[in-house]
Design a protein around this motif. Structure first.
Motif, PDB file in Angstrom:
ATOM      1  N   PHE A  33      40.373  44.313  53.666  1.00  0.00           N
ATOM      2  CA  PHE A  33      41.601  43.597  53.324  1.00  0.00           C
ATOM      3  C   PHE A  33      42.864  44.434  53.483  1.00  0.00           C
ATOM      4  O   PHE A  33      43.967  43.897  53.414  1.00  0.00           O
ATOM      5  CB  PHE A  33      41.526  43.064  51.888  1.00  0.00           C
ATOM      6  CG  PHE A  33      40.435  42.062  51.660  1.00  0.00           C
ATOM      7  CD1 PHE A  33      40.381  40.875  52.366  1.00  0.00           C
ATOM      8  CD2 PHE A  33      39.443  42.301  50.719  1.00  0.00           C
ATOM      9  CE1 PHE A  33      39.382  39.943  52.151  1.00  0.00           C
ATOM     10  CE2 PHE A  33      38.435  41.378  50.485  1.00  0.00           C
ATOM     11  CZ  PHE A  33      38.402  40.197  51.203  1.00  0.00           C
ATOM     12  N   ASP A  77      46.074  46.493  52.893  1.00  0.00           N
ATOM     13  CA  ASP A  77      47.070  46.461  51.819  1.00  0.00           C
ATOM     14  C   ASP A  77      46.997  45.179  50.996  1.00  0.00           C
ATOM     15  O   ASP A  77      47.586  45.094  49.915  1.00  0.00           O
ATOM     16  CB  ASP A  77      48.479  46.597  52.401  1.00  0.00           C
ATOM     17  CG  ASP A  77      48.720  47.975  52.998  1.00  0.00           C
ATOM     18  OD1 ASP A  77      47.993  48.925  52.645  1.00  0.00           O
ATOM     19  OD2 ASP A  77      49.657  48.095  53.827  1.00  0.00           O
ATOM     20  N   ASN A  78      46.295  44.182  51.500  1.00  0.00           N
ATOM     21  CA  ASN A  78      46.166  42.912  50.785  1.00  0.00           C
ATOM     22  C   ASN A  78      45.071  42.932  49.719  1.00  0.00           C
ATOM     23  O   ASN A  78      44.958  41.979  48.951  1.00  0.00           O
ATOM     24  CB  ASN A  78      45.867  41.769  51.763  1.00  0.00           C
ATOM     25  CG  ASN A  78      47.011  41.506  52.707  1.00  0.00           C
ATOM     26  OD1 ASN A  78      48.169  41.680  52.352  1.00  0.00           O
ATOM     27  ND2 ASN A  78      46.690  41.094  53.915  1.00  0.00           N
ATOM     28  N   GLY A 133      46.005  42.101  46.152  1.00  0.00           N
ATOM     29  CA  GLY A 133      46.397  40.696  46.050  1.00  0.00           C
ATOM     30  C   GLY A 133      45.210  39.760  46.086  1.00  0.00           C
ATOM     31  O   GLY A 133      45.190  38.744  45.381  1.00  0.00           O
ATOM     32  N   VAL A 134      44.220  40.099  46.899  1.00  0.00           N
ATOM     33  CA  VAL A 134      42.999  39.289  46.962  1.00  0.00           C
ATOM     34  C   VAL A 134      42.298  39.326  45.611  1.00  0.00           C
ATOM     35  O   VAL A 134      41.894  38.288  45.072  1.00  0.00           O
ATOM     36  CB  VAL A 134      42.055  39.782  48.082  1.00  0.00           C
ATOM     37  CG1 VAL A 134      40.693  39.107  48.006  1.00  0.00           C
ATOM     38  CG2 VAL A 134      42.686  39.548  49.450  1.00  0.00           C
ATOM     39  N   HIS A 163      44.363  37.334  43.048  1.00  0.00           N
ATOM     40  CA  HIS A 163      44.223  35.890  43.276  1.00  0.00           C
ATOM     41  C   HIS A 163      42.867  35.397  42.784  1.00  0.00           C
ATOM     42  O   HIS A 163      42.777  34.355  42.132  1.00  0.00           O
ATOM     43  CB  HIS A 163      44.407  35.564  44.761  1.00  0.00           C
ATOM     44  CG  HIS A 163      44.135  34.135  45.093  1.00  0.00           C
ATOM     45  ND1 HIS A 163      44.985  33.111  44.735  1.00  0.00           N
ATOM     46  CD2 HIS A 163      43.090  33.542  45.726  1.00  0.00           C
ATOM     47  CE1 HIS A 163      44.478  31.959  45.136  1.00  0.00           C
ATOM     48  NE2 HIS A 163      43.332  32.199  45.745  1.00  0.00           N
ATOM     49  N   CYS A 223      38.873  30.616  50.023  1.00  0.00           N
ATOM     50  CA  CYS A 223      39.239  30.723  51.439  1.00  0.00           C
ATOM     51  C   CYS A 223      38.778  29.439  52.134  1.00  0.00           C
ATOM     52  O   CYS A 223      37.943  28.707  51.599  1.00  0.00           O
ATOM     53  CB  CYS A 223      38.602  31.960  52.074  1.00  0.00           C
ATOM     54  SG  CYS A 223      36.831  31.804  52.390  1.00  0.00           S
TER      55      CYS A 223
END
Length: 119
Positions: free
Chosen positions: A76, A78-79, A82-83, A86, A100
């Protein structure tokens, strides 16, 4: 399988297969099931398809643990935080699985599992 159920599962199968997040195994199982629809192998392929979908859908606890791991950071980038955030948010709201596009389609198909197996 009743036509309305068949149409629904075919539609959701295409959604799953077109999703960027769909695994190769789920894609192959989806295609094998689509190819078997209307043939003598449909019931057998339906069972295999459901088994593959149950194995592939991502429970949120697994997604959170993965997103927070070194391997998750590789996938993922840098995300990753955030994943994980979330996933925690939708879990707190009552969700069980990743939302997803692929997992959402799989969850919709599996909600019809009993009807699919009756046919």
């Amino acid at each position: 399988m009743k036509k309305d159920l068949l149409d629904y599962v075919v539609e959701k199968t295409h959604e799953m297969m077109e999703a960027h997040s769909c695994s190769a195994e789920a894609k192959a199982a989806g295609q094998a099931w689509l190819d078997a629809v209307g043939t003598e192998n449909e019931a057998q392929e339906t069972e295999k398809y459901i088994a593959e979908l149950e194995a592939d859908i991502m429970p949120l606890d697994n997604l959170i643990a993965f997103a927070e791991s070194e391997d998750g950071a590789k996938v993922f980038g840098d995300n990753a935080p955030g994943v994980a955030a979330h996933a925690k948010e939708i879990k707190a709201a009552g969700a069980k699985y990743c939302d997803c596009p692929a997992c959402a389609a799989v969850e919709a198909i599996l909600a019809k599992k009993d009807e699919m197996l009756e046919a």
